[in-house]
Design a protein around this motif. Structure first.
Motif, PDB file in Angstrom:
ATOM      1  N   VAL A 142       0.839  -1.196   0.000  1.00 53.49           N
ATOM      2  CA  VAL A 142       0.000   0.000   0.000  1.00 53.49           C
ATOM      3  C   VAL A 142       0.877   1.250   0.000  1.00 53.49           C
ATOM      4  O   VAL A 142       1.784   1.374   0.823  1.00 53.49           O
ATOM      5  N   SER A 143       0.598   2.153  -0.935  1.00 50.35           N
ATOM      6  CA  SER A 143       1.300   3.434  -1.005  1.00 50.35           C
ATOM      7  C   SER A 143       0.348   4.541  -0.610  1.00 50.35           C
ATOM      8  O   SER A 143      -0.799   4.580  -1.059  1.00 50.35           O
ATOM      9  N   ARG A 144       0.858   5.451   0.220  1.00 49.74           N
ATOM     10  CA  ARG A 144       0.027   6.563   0.676  1.00 49.74           C
ATOM     11  C   ARG A 144       0.759   7.869   0.474  1.00 49.74           C
ATOM     12  O   ARG A 144       1.844   8.028   1.016  1.00 49.74           O
ATOM     13  N   PRO A 145       0.269   8.764  -0.328  1.00 51.13           N
ATOM     14  CA  PRO A 145      -1.071   8.768  -0.881  1.00 51.13           C
ATOM     15  C   PRO A 145      -1.192   7.941  -2.166  1.00 51.13           C
ATOM     16  O   PRO A 145      -2.270   7.491  -2.505  1.00 51.13           O
ATOM     17  N   GLU A 191      14.611  12.882  -0.926  1.00 48.80           N
ATOM     18  CA  GLU A 191      13.978  12.690   0.378  1.00 48.80           C
ATOM     19  C   GLU A 191      12.671  13.477   0.361  1.00 48.80           C
ATOM     20  O   GLU A 191      12.608  14.579  -0.185  1.00 48.80           O
ATOM     21  N   PHE A 192      11.629  12.923   0.906  1.00 47.85           N
ATOM     22  CA  PHE A 192      10.381  13.667   1.020  1.00 47.85           C
ATOM     23  C   PHE A 192       9.615  13.122   2.211  1.00 47.85           C
ATOM     24  O   PHE A 192       8.833  12.181   2.092  1.00 47.85           O
ATOM     25  N   PRO A 193       9.830  13.713   3.402  1.00 48.23           N
ATOM     26  CA  PRO A 193       9.227  13.181   4.617  1.00 48.23           C
ATOM     27  C   PRO A 193       7.852  13.758   4.965  1.00 48.23           C
ATOM     28  O   PRO A 193       7.188  13.250   5.856  1.00 48.23           O
ATOM     29  N   SER A 194       7.429  14.805   4.271  1.00 49.53           N
ATOM     30  CA  SER A 194       6.179  15.486   4.641  1.00 49.53           C
ATOM     31  C   SER A 194       4.975  14.872   3.952  1.00 49.53           C
ATOM     32  O   SER A 194       5.063  14.399   2.823  1.00 49.53           O
ATOM     33  N   GLY A 195       3.822  14.937   4.627  1.00 47.08           N
ATOM     34  CA  GLY A 195       2.582  14.480   4.034  1.00 47.08           C
ATOM     35  C   GLY A 195       2.248  15.283   2.787  1.00 47.08           C
ATOM     36  O   GLY A 195       2.607  16.456   2.670  1.00 47.08           O
ATOM     37  N   LEU A 196       1.577  14.632   1.834  1.00 40.63           N
ATOM     38  CA  LEU A 196       1.222  15.308   0.599  1.00 40.63           C
ATOM     39  C   LEU A 196       0.012  14.628  -0.033  1.00 40.63           C
ATOM     40  O   LEU A 196      -0.379  13.535   0.365  1.00 40.63           O
ATOM     41  N   THR A 197      -0.555  15.295  -1.008  1.00 43.51           N
ATOM     42  CA  THR A 197      -1.681  14.750  -1.759  1.00 43.51           C
ATOM     43  C   THR A 197      -1.149  13.990  -2.970  1.00 43.51           C
ATOM     44  O   THR A 197       0.023  14.136  -3.345  1.00 43.51           O
ATOM     45  N   SER A 198      -2.000  13.231  -3.618  1.00 40.36           N
ATOM     46  CA  SER A 198      -1.613  12.527  -4.846  1.00 40.36           C
ATOM     47  C   SER A 198      -1.179  13.521  -5.920  1.00 40.36           C
ATOM     48  O   SER A 198      -0.184  13.305  -6.613  1.00 40.36           O
ATOM     49  N   ALA A 199      -1.927  14.615  -6.051  1.00 35.57           N
ATOM     50  CA  ALA A 199      -1.584  15.625  -7.059  1.00 35.57           C
ATOM     51  C   ALA A 199      -0.212  16.241  -6.772  1.00 35.57           C
ATOM     52  O   ALA A 199       0.593  16.446  -7.686  1.00 35.57           O
ATOM     53  N   ALA A 200       0.087  16.512  -5.507  1.00 37.24           N
ATOM     54  CA  ALA A 200       1.390  17.087  -5.148  1.00 37.24           C
ATOM     55  C   ALA A 200       2.515  16.096  -5.429  1.00 37.24           C
ATOM     56  O   ALA A 200       3.592  16.490  -5.898  1.00 37.24           O
ATOM     57  N   ALA A 201       2.281  14.819  -5.186  1.00 43.06           N
ATOM     58  CA  ALA A 201       3.300  13.802  -5.478  1.00 43.06           C
ATOM     59  C   ALA A 201       3.578  13.755  -6.976  1.00 43.06           C
ATOM     60  O   ALA A 201       4.735  13.689  -7.397  1.00 43.06           O
ATOM     61  N   ARG A 202       2.538  13.828  -7.784  1.00 48.65           N
ATOM     62  CA  ARG A 202       2.726  13.809  -9.244  1.00 48.65           C
ATOM     63  C   ARG A 202       3.444  15.065  -9.715  1.00 48.65           C
ATOM     64  O   ARG A 202       4.299  15.005 -10.608  1.00 48.65           O
ATOM     65  N   ASP A 203       3.136  16.205  -9.106  1.00 49.89           N
ATOM     66  CA  ASP A 203       3.843  17.444  -9.455  1.00 49.89           C
ATOM     67  C   ASP A 203       5.323  17.332  -9.121  1.00 49.89           C
ATOM     68  O   ASP A 203       6.180  17.776  -9.883  1.00 49.89           O
ATOM     69  N   LYS A 204       5.644  16.742  -7.970  1.00 46.51           N
ATOM     70  CA  LYS A 204       7.046  16.558  -7.572  1.00 46.51           C
ATOM     71  C   LYS A 204       7.777  15.628  -8.540  1.00 46.51           C
ATOM     72  O   LYS A 204       8.933  15.859  -8.869  1.00 46.51           O
ATOM     73  N   ILE A 205       7.097  14.580  -8.988  1.00 43.83           N
ATOM     74  CA  ILE A 205       7.710  13.662  -9.958  1.00 43.83           C
ATOM     75  C   ILE A 205       8.018  14.392 -11.253  1.00 43.83           C
ATOM     76  O   ILE A 205       9.049  14.158 -11.874  1.00 43.83           O
TER      77      ILE A 205
END
Length: 196
Positions: A97-100, A112-126
């Motif tokens: 399971v991956s969250r988000p 490194e990315f230790p902070s909580g984020l949304t799916s959209a923010a994760a895709r933006d970071k990628i």
């Protein structure tokens, strides 16, 4: 068995090739029509496992059955995640399971990315690391950085270290699936070495 049809399949195909784990079979619910919610993914993994066991029995060939069955899902906003976790535990499916979302695992290959984020923010970071990502991985994706990603995932949520559980945000235990694929690759290589 992957929830997504593109990114996860490309990633696990690349990992399979990286470890030369030829007996690894990768499926996706998105293409095969079983639905994209976690419970549907677990049920499809269970169905395929049972079909492989039946085929192995009919042909009297234990190698046709799967050694392990993994299902890979995101937390996203799915309402069936808790039911999927219970079902996976009951039926012997290993649920990662991956969250988000799965993109947190990809992101940890780069930073490194230790902070909580949304799916959209994760895709933006990628997108910062993989321009024009759009759910497709480039051939040059750094599959060899999986160990760095694993260390980052373990640091972000040290308790998310077994299948069939949901971790905090961000977290993933996808690295367990990669370890299973790597072990399969080692068995393949050892089998070839002993056969030569």
């Amino acid at each position: 068995m992957c929830e997504g049809a593109v990114t996860e399949v490309q990633y696990f195909s690349g990992i399979r090739d990286h470890f030369r784990a030829l007996p690894v079979v990768i499926g996706t619910c998105d293409i095969d029509g079983c639905g994209r919610d976690p419970l549907s993914v677990v049920r499809e993994a269970e169905k395929r496992r049972d079909a492989a066991i039946g085929k192995a029995r009919r042909h009297a060939d234990a190698y046709l059955a799967y050694d392990e069955v993994w299902a890979v899902v995101d937390v996203d906003d799915h309402t069936s995640l808790e039911a999927a976790i219970r079902r996976a535990r009951e039926t012997g499916i290993h649920l990662a399971v991956s969250r988000p979302c799965f993109e947190i695992w990809l992101l940890w290959h780069f930073q490194e990315f230790p902070s909580g984020l949304t799916s959209a923010a994760a895709r933006d970071k990628i997108d910062e690391h993989l321009p024009r990502y759009d759910k497709h991985l480039p051939e040059s994706f750094p599959y060899g950085a999986y160990e760095t990603a694993r260390l980052r995932a373990r640091k972000a949520d040290p308790r998310h270290d077994s299948p069939n559980r949901k971790g905090g945000n961000p977290s993933t235990n996808v690295w367990l699936t990669i370890e299973a694929i790597a072990a399969s690759g080692q068995r393949t290589i050892q089998g070839r070495d002993s056969a030569s």
